[in-house]
Design an enzyme around this catalytic site. Sequence first.
Site, PDB file in Angstrom:
ATOM      1  N   HIS A 100       0.852  -1.193   0.000  1.00  0.00           N
ATOM      2  CA  HIS A 100       0.000   0.000   0.000  1.00  0.00           C
ATOM      3  C   HIS A 100       0.888   1.243   0.000  1.00  0.00           C
ATOM      4  O   HIS A 100       1.968   1.236   0.598  1.00  0.00           O
ATOM      5  CB  HIS A 100      -0.920  -0.012   1.225  1.00  0.00           C
ATOM      6  CG  HIS A 100      -1.934   1.089   1.176  1.00  0.00           C
ATOM      7  ND1 HIS A 100      -1.645   2.359   1.579  1.00  0.00           N
ATOM      8  CD2 HIS A 100      -3.209   1.109   0.716  1.00  0.00           C
ATOM      9  CE1 HIS A 100      -2.723   3.132   1.388  1.00  0.00           C
ATOM     10  NE2 HIS A 100      -3.681   2.383   0.872  1.00  0.00           N
ATOM     11  N   GLU A 140      -3.764   2.552  -7.231  1.00  0.00           N
ATOM     12  CA  GLU A 140      -4.120   3.639  -6.320  1.00  0.00           C
ATOM     13  C   GLU A 140      -3.167   4.817  -6.530  1.00  0.00           C
ATOM     14  O   GLU A 140      -2.074   4.843  -5.950  1.00  0.00           O
ATOM     15  CB  GLU A 140      -4.025   3.168  -4.867  1.00  0.00           C
ATOM     16  CG  GLU A 140      -4.994   2.055  -4.520  1.00  0.00           C
ATOM     17  CD  GLU A 140      -5.312   2.045  -3.037  1.00  0.00           C
ATOM     18  OE1 GLU A 140      -6.486   2.144  -2.700  1.00  0.00           O
ATOM     19  OE2 GLU A 140      -4.379   1.972  -2.225  1.00  0.00           O
TER      20      GLU A 140
HETATM   21  P1  PGA Z   1      -9.304   6.551   0.483  1.00  0.00           P
HETATM   22  O1  PGA Z   1      -8.139   5.461   0.654  1.00  0.00           O
HETATM   23  O2  PGA Z   1     -10.510   5.827  -0.083  1.00  0.00           O
HETATM   24  O3  PGA Z   1      -9.557   7.088   1.860  1.00  0.00           O
HETATM   25  O4  PGA Z   1      -8.798   7.582  -0.477  1.00  0.00           O
HETATM   26  C1  PGA Z   1      -7.917   4.428  -0.285  1.00  0.00           C
HETATM   27  C2  PGA Z   1      -6.766   3.563   0.137  1.00  0.00           C
HETATM   28  O5  PGA Z   1      -5.783   4.074   0.657  1.00  0.00           O
HETATM   29  O6  PGA Z   1      -6.800   2.318  -0.017  1.00  0.00           O
END
Ligand code: PGA
Length: 246
Positions: free
Chosen positions: A90, A163
Site C-alpha cells: 500500500h 491507487e
Molecule cells: P481513500 O483510501 O478511499 O480514503 O482515499 C484508499 C486507500 O488508501 O486504499
Amino acid sequence: MAGNWKMYKTPQETATFFERFTPLAQGWEKCDIAFFPPAIDIPEAVAATRGTNIGIGGQNIYWSKEGAFTGEISADMLVAAGATWVLIGHSERRHVVASETDADVLKKTQAALSAGLKPIVCVGEKLDEHKAGKTNEVLVKQFAAGVAGLTEEQFKEVVIAYEPVWAIGTGQTATPEIAAGAHRLIRQEAEKRFGSDAAQQLRILYGGSVKPDNIQGLMKEDQLDGTLVGGASLDPDSFIKIVHGA
Ligand code: PGA
C-alpha cells in the site's frame, strides 16, 4: 470490493461495525467483499463474519515465517487468525510509515501466496510523478519489479489495486478515464509477461477517494473490476452503498 480500514477502529468498534454491515451484505453474491482491519481487530472481524460472504485480510505482512522482527506479523499468523486476504505494498507503507520497495513487495507477495493468502498488490504514482507525466513509467517499473517475478501459477491468485497516491484520502478521485487508462496499461504489462488469458482474468481494483457518489461513474469502465476503499469503508451504510453502486 475491498475496504481498507488503515489505523482505525478498536476490536469493540469492529464488532459494532459488523453487527450493522453483515445483515446489509447478506446474500450479496455479485462480487467478493473483503475488509482489511488493523491486525489486532482481525479475530473479532473473522468471528463476526464467519459463515458470510465477507472475507477478512491483513494490511501488511513480513516475508519471513517467524523471527526477530519486532512489530511485524507473518503470513502464517494471519492465516492462523482466520484471514484469507492481505494488502501488499500500500502506498502508505511505501511512502509514509515504511519505505517498502518493489523488491519487498515481491517477497511479501510470494510469502502471502505460499501461506495460501490472496494478495492485493497496490501500485500507483505520486503527485509529482503524475504532474510530470510519469504515471506509465512508474506503473511499468512497479509491475516489473514487484509482480513480474511471480510464476504464472502464482499470478493467477493475485489482485492488483491501482491507487494513484494523489487521490488517496484527498477527495480528488481519478477520473474514470484516467483510472481506466492506468488499468489498461497494467493489463498490457500482465499480458506481455503472463499471456492474454491471465491478463484478461486479472482483477484490477481502483482506489483513491472512492465514495458512494462516484462509484457508478468509475465502475462503468470495463477496465475496473472493483475498488479498494479507505475512508468510505469505515461506515457500514456508506460502504454498502458503494457495493450496491458497483
Ligand atoms: P481513500 O483510501 O478511499 O480514503 O482515499 C484508499 C486507500 O488508501 O486504499
